[in-house]
Scaffold this motif. Structure first.
Motif, PDB file in Angstrom:
ATOM      1  N   PHE A  10      53.038  60.670  69.207  1.00 53.71           N
ATOM      2  CA  PHE A  10      53.354  61.455  68.115  1.00 53.71           C
ATOM      3  C   PHE A  10      52.948  60.751  66.819  1.00 53.71           C
ATOM      4  N   CYS A  11      52.792  61.199  65.811  1.00 53.68           N
ATOM      5  CA  CYS A  11      52.719  60.746  64.478  1.00 53.68           C
ATOM      6  C   CYS A  11      54.326  60.306  64.093  1.00 53.68           C
ATOM      7  N   SER A  12      54.300  59.051  63.886  1.00 54.77           N
ATOM      8  CA  SER A  12      55.835  58.666  63.698  1.00 54.77           C
ATOM      9  C   SER A  12      56.287  59.215  62.112  1.00 54.77           C
ATOM     10  N   LEU A  71      53.630  56.983  67.233  1.00 56.70           N
ATOM     11  CA  LEU A  71      54.959  56.672  67.973  1.00 56.70           C
ATOM     12  C   LEU A  71      54.454  57.071  69.611  1.00 56.70           C
ATOM     13  N   PHE A  72      54.616  55.938  70.365  1.00 59.59           N
ATOM     14  CA  PHE A  72      54.558  56.176  71.972  1.00 59.59           C
ATOM     15  C   PHE A  72      55.662  56.151  72.729  1.00 59.59           C
ATOM     16  N   SER A  73      56.010  57.050  73.667  1.00 64.67           N
ATOM     17  CA  SER A  73      57.197  56.869  74.617  1.00 64.67           C
ATOM     18  C   SER A  73      56.732  57.291  75.976  1.00 64.67           C
ATOM     19  N   THR A  85      53.986  65.111  64.353  1.00 63.91           N
ATOM     20  CA  THR A  85      52.995  65.729  65.002  1.00 63.91           C
ATOM     21  C   THR A  85      52.661  65.434  66.276  1.00 63.91           C
ATOM     22  N   HIS A  86      52.553  66.186  67.106  1.00 62.36           N
ATOM     23  CA  HIS A  86      52.359  65.612  68.644  1.00 62.36           C
ATOM     24  C   HIS A  86      50.859  65.515  68.439  1.00 62.36           C
TER      25      HIS A  86
END
Length: 415
Positions: A134-136, A122-124, A140-141
């Motif tokens: 993050f792990c989607s 997960l990218f933002s 986990t960051h």
């Protein structure tokens, strides 16, 4: 540039009470999921009469600014103005949502979210200048990067494992994400407003820098990155090129470009500016050309007269010059105004409107070279964002008028 009849309007969705920031179509259940500045997101299901009605209307604690969807297990990621990203589980019948995780991703507005489902990434990016990873699945960051400017757009290349972060200053940071580390690979600059001193300052006070990169779209086949910006331009980048990553500029939109969508099966690009949608042909038949690099000469390439403020050349000529430097958009050489007074369109370079060229290039550009490669449609509402749905050849546009419109492009992609 040719203006044609707009694609058929499938449906107009009305229900939000403020600007709609994001929306997309879920083919499996014929649903639209949308988010708005009114601090709600909705799930609209298609009824037997062809109209869409809300089955879920979720109130949030701040405006919904970005969304991402994992279709396999129906996970919905909702970015907020507070900087948080909420992960919801959508029920099989799309009539309920359950909050599963709260990602404290940013300290300011989330501007874009990208999911890489193959790696559960997960990218933002957000207005706190940060890129987050993050792990989607478990939250986990995995890392973060401060880009040094408010981030406004995001795209991802899963093959080379790199993220592209557009910002308010017109730059695109290329971040390498290999070996679970974030490293700056390069910065591509080209969207900065070239106007006067006060214009950019006035826009910055409004939070609307004219060079802001607002939307990014990645084409894995040609390794091209398309970037739409508030200076009314779209630039085609080739990030793999070390010497000249800027491949071509697509001009000329008449207002800020807020969304770009790449159509991989059709080799087309859609760009949204104001109430208009531009369709750019990138098929082999278009025979696109790379824009030339601009030469930084001190004298005119045609008459050899020195340009203004080049003192050494003026000394050689024993006279003060008042000639300004201009560039031919076809060959890139430097000319004075008299030697580059002609104008012509060069659609194969993305220049659909007439631009300055030198005398020689004016002759070289044939009538066939001037054939328009772009179609123009109107949506009748100011587009804030747009999403291309490849499975059905639909374009979903989000409007400043609080509506969502669905357009069927099936019969409009071979023109």
């Amino acid at each position: 540039m040719a203006g044609v009849q707009s694609p058929p309007l499938v449906a107009t969705l009305e229900g939000h009470t403020d600007v709609v920031n994001c929306a997309f179509y879920v083919k499996s259940v014929e649903a639209i999921i949308s988010g708005s500045n009114d601090s709600t997101f909705g799930i609209w299901l298609r009824r037997d009469n062809g109209q869409y009605w809300p089955s879920v209307w979720q109130q949030m604690n701040s405006p919904v600014t970005a969304m991402a969807w994992a279709p396999a297990d129906r996970r919905l990621f909702v970015g907020l103005d507070t900087g948080h990203i909420m992960m919801y589980q959508v029920s099989e019948d799309f009539n309920r949502v359950t909050l599963k995780h709260d990602f404290a991703a940013h300290k300011a507005r989330v501007t874009a979210i990208v999911l890489d489902l193959a790696g559960e990434h997960l990218f933002s990016v957000g207005l706190d200048q940060c890129f987050q990873w993050f792990c989607s699945e478990d939250g986990t960051h995995r890392g973060g990067y401060n880009s040094g400017s408010q981030a406004s757009a995001l795209a991802y290349d899963p093959v080379e494992k790199r993220a592209f972060v557009g910002d308010f200053q017109g730059n695109i940071k290329v971040l390498s994400l290999k070996n679970d580390r974030i490293a700056l690979a390069k910065t591509m600059s080209g969207h900065q407003e070239a106007g006067g001193f006060m214009g950019p300052i006035k826009d910055f006070a409004l939070g609307l820098l004219r060079g802001t990169v607002r939307s990014l779209a990645w084409d894995p086949k040609t390794c091209s990155l398309f970037a739409g910006a508030f200076n009314n331009s779209v630039i085609q980048w080739r990030p793999n090129s070390e010497e000249k990553p800027l491949y071509a500029e697509l001009a000329k939109h008449t207002s800020r470009v807020r969304a770009v969508c790449w159509l991989p099966n059709h080799e087309r690009l859609l760009s949204c500016a104001g109430t208009d949608v531009y369709q750019w042909d990138f098929s082999a038949a278009a025979n696109r050309l790379e824009a030339p690099a601009w030469e930084d000469d001190k004298v005119c390439a045609a008459c050899s007269e020195p340009f203004y403020f080049h003192f050494f050349k003026e000394w050689d000529y024993k006279k003060i010059s008042a000639k300004r430097k201009h560039h031919c958009r076809h060959c890139g050489k430097s000319f004075c105004a008299n030697c580059s007074a002609k104008e012509t369109a060069i659609p194969r370079m993305g220049l659909e409107d007439p631009v300055r060229v030198c005398e020689d290039c004016f002759i070289k550009v044939t009538d066939e070279d001037k054939r328009p490669l772009t179609l123009l449609y109107t949506t009748t509402h100011e587009v804030v964002n747009a999403q291309w749905m490849e499975e059905v050849n639909w374009l979903v546009t989000c409007g400043a008028d609080k509506t969502i419109k669905i357009w069927n492009y099936t019969d409009f992609l071979g023109q």
